[in-house]
Design a protein around this motif. Structure first.
Motif, mmCIF file in Angstrom:
data_model
loop_
_atom_site.group_PDB
_atom_site.id
_atom_site.type_symbol
_atom_site.label_atom_id
_atom_site.label_comp_id
_atom_site.label_asym_id
_atom_site.label_seq_id
_atom_site.Cartn_x
_atom_site.Cartn_y
_atom_site.Cartn_z
ATOM 1 N N ASP A 1 -14.500 0.431 1.321
ATOM 2 C CA ASP A 1 -14.856 1.326 2.284
ATOM 3 C C ASP A 1 -13.991 0.464 3.233
ATOM 4 O OD1 ASP A 1 -15.536 2.937 4.568
ATOM 5 O OD2 ASP A 1 -17.399 1.990 4.694
ATOM 6 N N PRO A 2 -13.007 1.538 3.723
ATOM 7 C CA PRO A 2 -11.846 0.860 4.775
ATOM 8 C C PRO A 2 -12.437 0.781 6.205
ATOM 9 C CG PRO A 2 -11.420 3.167 4.317
ATOM 10 C CD PRO A 2 -12.346 2.789 3.273
ATOM 11 N N VAL A 3 -13.401 1.734 6.386
ATOM 12 C CA VAL A 3 -14.161 1.830 7.686
ATOM 13 C C VAL A 3 -14.570 0.295 8.226
ATOM 14 C CG1 VAL A 3 -16.181 2.770 9.108
ATOM 15 C CG2 VAL A 3 -14.552 3.995 7.529
ATOM 16 N N ALA A 4 -15.318 -0.275 7.166
ATOM 17 C CA ALA A 4 -16.003 -1.586 7.404
ATOM 18 C C ALA A 4 -14.797 -2.618 7.715
ATOM 19 C CB ALA A 4 -16.707 -2.403 6.097
ATOM 20 N N TYR A 5 -13.787 -2.563 7.086
ATOM 21 C CA TYR A 5 -12.772 -3.497 7.461
ATOM 22 C C TYR A 5 -12.231 -3.335 8.716
ATOM 23 C CZ TYR A 5 -12.631 -4.993 2.538
ATOM 24 O OH TYR A 5 -13.062 -5.207 1.087
ATOM 25 N N ILE A 6 -12.099 -1.947 9.248
ATOM 26 C CA ILE A 6 -11.466 -1.741 10.396
ATOM 27 C C ILE A 6 -12.618 -2.402 11.698
ATOM 28 C CG2 ILE A 6 -11.194 0.217 12.354
ATOM 29 C CD1 ILE A 6 -10.025 1.706 9.500
ATOM 30 N N ASN A 7 -13.748 -1.862 11.223
ATOM 31 C CA ASN A 7 -14.681 -2.522 12.330
ATOM 32 C C ASN A 7 -14.896 -4.012 12.580
ATOM 33 O OD1 ASN A 7 -15.704 0.175 12.909
ATOM 34 N ND2 ASN A 7 -17.030 0.116 11.306
ATOM 35 N N PHE A 8 -14.724 -4.765 11.334
ATOM 36 C CA PHE A 8 -14.776 -6.170 11.043
ATOM 37 C C PHE A 8 -13.604 -6.602 12.064
ATOM 38 C CE2 PHE A 8 -16.479 -9.791 8.658
ATOM 39 C CZ PHE A 8 -16.387 -10.461 9.601
ATOM 40 N N GLY A 9 -12.277 -5.959 11.896
ATOM 41 C CA GLY A 9 -11.003 -6.047 12.536
ATOM 42 C C GLY A 9 -11.458 -6.051 14.110
ATOM 43 N N ASN A 10 -12.111 -4.926 14.473
ATOM 44 C CA ASN A 10 -12.118 -4.752 15.807
ATOM 45 C C ASN A 10 -13.006 -6.011 16.550
ATOM 46 O OD1 ASN A 10 -10.904 -2.351 15.939
ATOM 47 N ND2 ASN A 10 -12.548 -1.129 15.323
ATOM 48 N N VAL A 11 -14.254 -6.513 15.963
ATOM 49 C CA VAL A 11 -14.689 -7.549 16.115
ATOM 50 C C VAL A 11 -14.020 -8.837 16.355
ATOM 51 C CG1 VAL A 11 -16.621 -9.178 15.733
ATOM 52 C CG2 VAL A 11 -16.983 -6.718 15.246
ATOM 53 N N LEU A 12 -13.164 -8.947 15.264
ATOM 54 C CA LEU A 12 -12.269 -10.230 15.448
ATOM 55 C C LEU A 12 -11.314 -10.056 16.457
ATOM 56 C CD1 LEU A 12 -11.538 -10.416 11.479
ATOM 57 C CD2 LEU A 12 -12.969 -12.076 12.819
ATOM 58 N N ALA A 13 -10.963 -9.030 16.868
ATOM 59 C CA ALA A 13 -10.023 -8.841 17.904
ATOM 60 C C ALA A 13 -10.469 -9.003 19.185
ATOM 61 C CB ALA A 13 -9.452 -7.438 17.778
ATOM 62 N N LEU A 14 -11.728 -8.793 19.346
ATOM 63 C CA LEU A 14 -12.563 -9.098 20.702
ATOM 64 C C LEU A 14 -12.640 -10.391 20.703
ATOM 65 C CD1 LEU A 14 -15.155 -6.117 20.679
ATOM 66 C CD2 LEU A 14 -13.316 -6.237 22.087
ATOM 67 N N ALA A 15 -12.687 -10.941 19.576
ATOM 68 C CA ALA A 15 -13.271 -12.549 19.716
ATOM 69 C C ALA A 15 -11.885 -13.207 19.892
ATOM 70 C CB ALA A 15 -13.912 -12.927 18.456
#
Length: 218
Positions: free
Chosen positions: A33-47
């Motif tokens: 599921d690409p959505v989960a990877y995008i969401n995880f990427g967003n968290v990492l970017a914020l961090a």
């Protein structure tokens, strides 16, 4: 509530650790599921973990080449790293893949401005303002683009709209002053410069412009 939705709620609450955990679980449950990877990427970017975030965006694109928000996410990271050519390509791909959002048009437009491609930037900033006519910063950037293309009267209109929405926008007043100066209206230019300095007394561009205008007036 599924793991992705839970993670998004945690992100809204500023609970990045819990958000990351939820998205990690979502990936484990559905690794394709690409959505989960995008969401995880967003968290990492914020961090602030840019490299790791890019890896997750790229993984999402590998799974789905039409994952428009992954291109946008990567573009914002490249932009923050001043890798503007790469950012431009990502924002363009996001649009090509169907991401019709004010944020993407704004980011592409401002990136093109930085790359001194104002003619190309103009339609994207115009579209951004059309989609959100109350966004003062988008209106300001659109005005700046018009000014760079020597469309002074149109630029003035946008700067005036900007200060109507955001009365403390010193840069907009400075550029209004410059527009009036270009139209040989020194009195109005000084009025705009004075407003800019009221808002931001250390605005060096305005101070320098004021000195120049005063010399001419003398």
């Amino acid at each position: 509530m599924d793991k992705n939705q839970s993670g998004i709620e945690f992100m809204k609450e500023g609970k990045l650790d819990l958000a990351a955990e939820a998205f990690h679980d979502a990936i484990n449950e559905n690794p394709d599921d690409p959505v989960a990877y995008i969401n995880f990427g967003n968290v990492l970017a914020l961090a602030g973990s840019d490299d790791k975030a890019l890896a997750f965006y790229n993984k999402a694109i590998t799974l789905d080449e039409n994952a428009a928000t992954a291109y946008y996410g990567a573009g914002t990271l490249y932009y923050s790293q001043e890798r503007y050519e790469e950012a431009k390509k990502c924002f363009e791909l996001a649009i090509k893949k169907g991401l019709d959002t004010t944020d993407n048009y704004f980011m592409l437009g401002t990136t093109l401005m930085i790359l001194e491609q104002s003619t190309k930037a103009l339609p994207y900033l115009q579209r951004c303002v059309e989609l959100n006519p109350s966004d003062a910063e988008a209106i300001y950037q659109y005005g700046l683009c018009l000014a760079q293309l020597k469309m002074v009267e149109d630029a003035k209109t946008q700067f005036e709209k900007c200060v109507e929405i955001e009365p403390n926008h010193a840069d907009a007043y400075y550029n209004l002053g410059m527009a009036y100066a270009l139209q040989d209206n020194g009195e109005k230019a000084i009025e705009m410069f004075e407003k800019a300095l009221e808002i931001q007394p250390d605005h060096e561009y305005t101070r320098n412009a004021m000195k120049h205008i005063e010399v001419i007036e003398e």
